[in-house]
Design an enzyme around this catalytic site. Structure first.
Site, short mmCIF file in Angstrom:
data_model
loop_
_atom_site.label_atom_id
_atom_site.label_comp_id
_atom_site.label_asym_id
_atom_site.label_seq_id
_atom_site.Cartn_x
_atom_site.Cartn_y
_atom_site.Cartn_z
N GLY A 303 -57.41 -35.38 -38.69
CA GLY A 303 -57.14 -35.03 -40.09
C GLY A 303 -57.88 -33.75 -40.48
O GLY A 303 -57.34 -32.88 -41.15
N TYR A 304 -59.13 -33.66 -40.07
CA TYR A 304 -59.91 -32.45 -40.36
C TYR A 304 -59.37 -31.27 -39.55
O TYR A 304 -59.38 -30.14 -40.03
CB TYR A 304 -61.40 -32.69 -40.10
CG TYR A 304 -61.99 -33.55 -41.18
CD1 TYR A 304 -62.39 -32.98 -42.39
CD2 TYR A 304 -62.09 -34.93 -41.04
CE1 TYR A 304 -62.88 -33.78 -43.43
CE2 TYR A 304 -62.58 -35.73 -42.07
CZ TYR A 304 -62.97 -35.15 -43.26
OH TYR A 304 -63.44 -35.92 -44.28
N HIS A 305 -58.94 -31.57 -38.34
CA HIS A 305 -58.32 -30.52 -37.52
C HIS A 305 -57.14 -29.91 -38.28
O HIS A 305 -57.02 -28.68 -38.40
CB HIS A 305 -57.87 -31.11 -36.18
CG HIS A 305 -57.04 -30.18 -35.36
ND1 HIS A 305 -57.59 -29.26 -34.50
CD2 HIS A 305 -55.70 -29.99 -35.30
CE1 HIS A 305 -56.62 -28.55 -33.94
NE2 HIS A 305 -55.47 -28.98 -34.40
#
Ligand code: CA
Length: 664
Positions: A303-305
């Site tokens: 998700g952060y990627h």
């Protein structure tokens, strides 16, 4: 409301000053002392702003010649911004008429309507909360600090701006102007208001406020006073962000993104170029620091990627629109493309993603829209194929992918929704959003998340649950004494093939115990997992498995467990019988949404390692199947020692025997 009242005060005051200056006398009314004070404050604000601007910039001539009359200067400045067209922004002010009835969803409208009544969304997993007629920007309806932090991102202002363009109803603009000034007055940058000034919220606001500027600037409610408050606060944000640089994490990107958006959208500030150069320097530095050569962002939570792709791209696009793309090297864009590939390589066939670390699997198809955009941007037929479920584009040229630096490996039988897909993680320590889960995997097959990762449930306000979801033993991997493992990964073999994919990884999970896991995808149908515990440690060694929510059929005598769906696909897990091995049920939970969790079946196989020399190995099959359960048996041939570099297996599937071997 308060806005228009105070602004009319300002005009009264101007008149009053004019009267005094011209020597006219007039009676003094009650409340004028207060009016005077406001006037002085407002003059102070305008003068403060004027002192930060480059008044020699073309177009600001009238502002410059009015500096002795701050009210007039503010009016001229507003006129300048309304006429200015050389700065390009993704939100085009000229497009407003076309957006009538077209740009807000039902959800945006309802969020905007709530916001009109000061019922605000903080962390969106919790219900919206009334923050007072006189807004309390430090409202804390829940113990989770995320609520108040995210309240101060004011995502609902975006909804108000969309509702404004969608309906052209001035009430949204008027109320937003009021709320904006209210926020700036009540949230000075100091220790007492630190709930509003984490650097990521400042970065997020820096970006999102430029959008709000585009949407509200032409509204009659956007008065010179609002402009002054807005620009002063943008200046404060950029100056603050110059002092905040969280290297190595997604925070650093949001900080740089906010800085870049303020700098490029408002080049009139004397410091704009300095801010822009700093922001772009950070983005260029961080794309090399934070992104492995395999394309994955170093925090190892997908998700952060994905978020990082957005932050890297957004400022780059804004620079491009404004003729400043040359501030980024060619390699920058190439690296973003590599990051986009990760979603194709690790995404599940239903367009969701694994939820390792602080990540959320998402709604089906959520990666397709991005892949479709990237297909166009990077001329990638393979992205298009995945985004359109094979209707357009060209099938990716592999079904198995290794991201060797970040430690993600995926194997799939195909790309359609019913395909089998397994993603395994064995990577370095990615920091706070990464969990001690090396060796774990997620399995998807036949449209079902048969063995999902537990997820992360919550960030703040509930440390017990936060910790529970992070534990090694709630992941599909090996533990010693049930304790959390450390990160020390190594790839030993990656050998994809037409009817057999082989992966062998190792993790020095404990000081004196290394977990070696071989994963074989046989005939693109099922998986054989060989787990070896190597090292001097003694104690209980367990391998853990968890199924998706639903009922389970366990057979403790035969060391098997399977899901119990009456139609469609199921999964069978079975560890090959051996002396001393036990099978135990464990506590199972899975969270697909923030603050929401549900029970699910979980179990482990255990061996007691009593001596340093004792060989500890598990051979387990993980078999997704549709309709009838296949009969599969696996045994090692010869008697390979633990940690042996040559392995031979005999696999019998429904009576048909097959030999497989591999060498490390
Ligand atoms: Ca996890």
């Amino acid at each position: 409301m308060v806005m228009s009242r105070s602004f009319s005060k300002c005009f009264c005051e101007s008149l009053f000053i004019l009267c005094l200056a011209s020597g006219l006398t007039r009676p003094v009314y009650a409340g004028e002392a207060e009016l005077n004070q406001n006037n002085i404050d407002n003059h102070h604000d305008i003068n403060k702003l004027l002192s930060c601007l480059n008044l020699n910039a073309p177009g600001l001539e009238k502002v410059k010649s009015s500096v002795d009359d701050p009210q007039l200067a503010a009016k001229e400045l507003l006129a300048y911004y309304r006429a200015r067209d050389f700065v390009k922004h993704p939100v085009d002010r000229q497009a407003k008429p076309e957006m009538l009835g077209k740009c807000a969803s039902m959800n945006d409208i309802s969020e905007a309507e709530n916001a009109m009544k000061h019922i605000f969304v903080g962390q969106p997993a919790y219900p919206p909360h009334f923050c007072g007629e006189d807004i309390n920007w430090n409202s804390r309806p829940v113990p989770d600090m995320e609520w108040v932090w995210q309240l101060n991102r004011m995502g609902f202002w975006q909804s108000m701006s969309l509702a404004y363009w969608h309906t052209n109803d001035e009430k949204y603009a008027k109320e937003w102007c009021f709320q904006f000034v209210d926020w700036t007055k009540k949230n000075p940058l100091d220790k007492e208001h630190d709930y509003a000034w984490r650097s990521i919220e400042a970065g997020i606001r820096g970006h999102s406020w430029t959008i709000l500027f585009q949407r509200f600037l032409d509204s009659p409610s956007f008065t010179p006073e609002v402009l002054v408050a807005f620009l002063n606060c943008c200046h404060e944000h950029a100056s603050y962000l110059m002092t905040k640089y969280s290297k190595g994490s997604n925070w650093g990107l949001m900080e740089a993104d906010g800085l870049a958006f303020i700098a490029i959208t408002f080049p009139e500030f004397q410091d704009s170029k300095k801010w822009r150069d700093e922001a772009i320097m950070r983005l260029n530095t961080e794309i090399n620091n934070q992104v492995y050569s395999d394309g994955h962002q170093r925090e190892l939570a997908i998700g952060y990627h994905s978020g990082c792709i957005g932050w890297f791209t957004r400022s780059f696009d804004l620079a491009k629109m404004n003729g400043q793309a040359n501030a980024f090297p060619e390699s920058y864009n190439k690296k973003i493309e590599k990051m986009c590939e990760v979603l194709m390589k690790l995404g599940f066939p239903d367009g969701t993603t694994p939820q390792f670390g602080d990540s959320w699997t998402g709604t089906p198809g959520h990666i397709w829209e991005s892949l479709r955009n990237w297909a166009q941007l990077y001329h990638r037929d393979d992205f298009l194929y995945v985004a359109t479920e094979g209707k357009e584009g060209k099938k990716p040229d592999a079904t198995a992918f290794a991201l060797e630096k970040s430690g993600f490996y995926s194997m799939r039988s195909g790309w359609d929704k019913n395909s089998i897909c397994l993603v395994l993680k064995c990577g370095p320590d990615g920091g706070g959003h990464c969990q001690p889960d090396n060796g774990t995997f997620e399995l998807y097959a036949g449209g079902r998340h048969l063995m999902p990762d537990a997820g992360s449930y919550i960030y703040s306000g509930d440390p017990k649950n936060r910790e529970w979801f992070r534990q090694t033993k709630v992941h599909q991997t090996l533990t010693l004494d049930g304790k959390n493992s450390t990160f020390s990964p190594k790839l030993l073999l990656w050998k994809p093939g037409t009817d057999l994919d082989i992966l062998v990884v190792e993790n020095k999970s404990y000081q004196n115990l290394t977990h070696r896991r071989a994963l074989l995808f046989v005939d693109k149908k099922f998986f054989v997992i060989i787990d070896e515990a190597m090292g001097d440690a003694t104690g209980p060694v367990d391998i853990h498995f968890q199924l998706g929510p639903g009922s389970v059929v366990s057979d403790y005598k035969n060391f098997s467990a399977c899901t119990n769906f009456h139609d469609g696909w199921n999964v069978l897990v079975q560890s090959m019988k051996q002396k001393g091995m036990n099978m135990k049920d464990e506590e199972g939970q899975v969270s697909f949404l923030y603050t929401k969790k549900e029970p699910r079946p979980a179990f482990s196989y255990g061996l007691q390692k009593n001596t340093k020399e004792q060989e500890t190995r598990f051979i387990t099959i993980v078999v997704p199947y549709n309709e009838s359960q296949p009969r599969i048996k696996v045994r090692l041939t010869g008697k390979p020692k633990i940690g042996s570099s040559h392995m031979e297996l005999k696999i019998v599937t429904n009576g048909i025997s097959k030999k497989i071997s591999y060498d490390l």
